[in-house]
Design a protein around this motif. Structure first.
Motif, PDB file in Angstrom:
ATOM      1  N   ASP A   1      -6.057  -1.576   5.103  1.00  0.00           N
ATOM      2  CA  ASP A   1      -7.220  -1.317   5.952  1.00  0.00           C
ATOM      3  C   ASP A   1      -8.308  -2.383   5.739  1.00  0.00           C
ATOM      4  OD1 ASP A   1      -6.016   0.918   7.057  1.00  0.00           O
ATOM      5  OD2 ASP A   1      -7.200   2.367   5.902  1.00  0.00           O
TER       6      ASP A   1
ATOM      7  N   THR B   1      -2.752   1.788   1.570  1.00  0.00           N
ATOM      8  CA  THR B   1      -3.540   2.052   2.772  1.00  0.00           C
ATOM      9  C   THR B   1      -4.913   1.399   2.667  1.00  0.00           C
ATOM     10  OG1 THR B   1      -2.366   4.124   3.160  1.00  0.00           O
ATOM     11  CG2 THR B   1      -4.515   3.872   4.227  1.00  0.00           C
ATOM     12  N   ALA B   2      -5.566   1.552   1.527  1.00  0.00           N
ATOM     13  CA  ALA B   2      -6.894   0.963   1.339  1.00  0.00           C
ATOM     14  C   ALA B   2      -6.835  -0.565   1.417  1.00  0.00           C
ATOM     15  CB  ALA B   2      -7.471   1.394  -0.004  1.00  0.00           C
TER      16      ALA B   2
ATOM     17  N   VAL C   1       0.541   5.226  -2.083  1.00  0.00           N
ATOM     18  CA  VAL C   1       0.275   5.224  -0.646  1.00  0.00           C
ATOM     19  C   VAL C   1      -1.217   4.992  -0.381  1.00  0.00           C
ATOM     20  CG1 VAL C   1       0.276   6.640   1.449  1.00  0.00           C
ATOM     21  CG2 VAL C   1       2.285   6.612  -0.048  1.00  0.00           C
ATOM     22  N   ASP C   2      -2.069   5.687  -1.123  1.00  0.00           N
ATOM     23  CA  ASP C   2      -3.514   5.522  -0.945  1.00  0.00           C
ATOM     24  C   ASP C   2      -3.961   4.091  -1.251  1.00  0.00           C
ATOM     25  OD1 ASP C   2      -3.643   8.181  -0.232  1.00  0.00           O
ATOM     26  OD2 ASP C   2      -4.467   8.863  -2.164  1.00  0.00           O
ATOM     27  N   LYS C   3      -3.413   3.502  -2.310  1.00  0.00           N
ATOM     28  CA  LYS C   3      -3.763   2.131  -2.682  1.00  0.00           C
ATOM     29  C   LYS C   3      -3.331   1.168  -1.580  1.00  0.00           C
ATOM     30  CE  LYS C   3      -2.828  -1.360  -6.247  1.00  0.00           C
ATOM     31  NZ  LYS C   3      -2.209  -2.387  -5.434  1.00  0.00           N
TER      32      LYS C   3
ATOM     33  N   ARG D   1       1.478   9.534  -4.080  1.00  0.00           N
ATOM     34  CA  ARG D   1       0.278   9.590  -3.246  1.00  0.00           C
ATOM     35  C   ARG D   1      -0.687   8.462  -3.620  1.00  0.00           C
ATOM     36  NH1 ARG D   1      -0.203  10.884   1.368  1.00  0.00           N
ATOM     37  NH2 ARG D   1      -1.617   9.216   1.608  1.00  0.00           N
ATOM     38  N   ALA D   2      -0.798   8.187  -4.913  1.00  0.00           N
ATOM     39  CA  ALA D   2      -1.681   7.106  -5.370  1.00  0.00           C
ATOM     40  C   ALA D   2      -1.196   5.757  -4.844  1.00  0.00           C
ATOM     41  CB  ALA D   2      -1.755   7.090  -6.897  1.00  0.00           C
TER      42      ALA D   2
END
Length: 184
Positions: free
Chosen positions: A21, A17-18, A13-15, A10-11
């Motif tokens: 974006d 994505t950020a 994916v979040d990284k 998840r980390a």
């Protein structure tokens, strides 16, 4: 153990994505599988892409996906990046390099000379230390090793689709970059 692994995934994916974006907010256009081995970079929009169709949705994208599958890449194992912004202006070197770094491909394919030119600028210092002049210049057909990536400039893939001989040249170039791991 599984929850720790899930949290780590998840980390990641979040990284990603950020980062993507933030790059999109600066005009960078990218898509596909952000965790793929192959990144297709294009600077010349063709066909319906000029009127808003997604990049690589035309014959060049179909042919590239079929070629990658034939080489042994998984069907979803590619991402795309445009070397131009929404107005068709070349991306600055810094955001282009940041986008490549965020996507972190093992293999980067320049689909045309505009993309190759932008990448030459973005990686100028790294290319300056490459021993082979053909590789340092990202000459069409030469596979360069830059910052841990294989970089191949196809030198006009979309235009080559109109000529049988040129299609064979493109296929010969693509065969130089088989998957690094085992085929799917």
């Amino acid at each position: 153990m599984a929850s720790e692994r899930d949290a780590r995934r998840r980390a990641y994916v979040d990284k990603a994505t950020a980062e993507l974006d933030a790059l999109a907010a600066r005009g960078v256009r990218a898509g596909g599988n952000a965790f793929s081995e192959v990144l297709l970079v294009k600077g010349e929009l063709v066909g319906g892409e000029k009127s808003g169709e997604p990049p690589f949705s035309g014959p060049d994208g179909t042919a590239l996906r079929a070629s990658l599958a034939r080489l042994g890449y998984a069907p979803e194992d590619w991402a795309w990046l445009l070397a131009v912004d929404a107005a068709g202006e070349p991306l600055d070197a810094a955001p282009l390099r940041e986008a490549v770094t965020a996507l972190d491909p093992a293999t980067l394919v320049c689909c045309d000379e505009v993309a190759a030119g932008r990448l030459r600028e973005a990686y100028a210092d790294d290319l300056a230390v490459v021993d082979s002049l053909e590789e340092a210049m990202l000459s069409p057909g030469a596979v360069a090793h830059v910052c841990g990536m294989r970089v191949l400039n196809l030198g006009g893939f979309a235009a080559a689709l109109a000529d049988a001989h040129e299609k064979q040249v493109m296929w010969a170039r693509l065969k130089q970059i088989p998957p690094l791991g085992e085929p799917f």
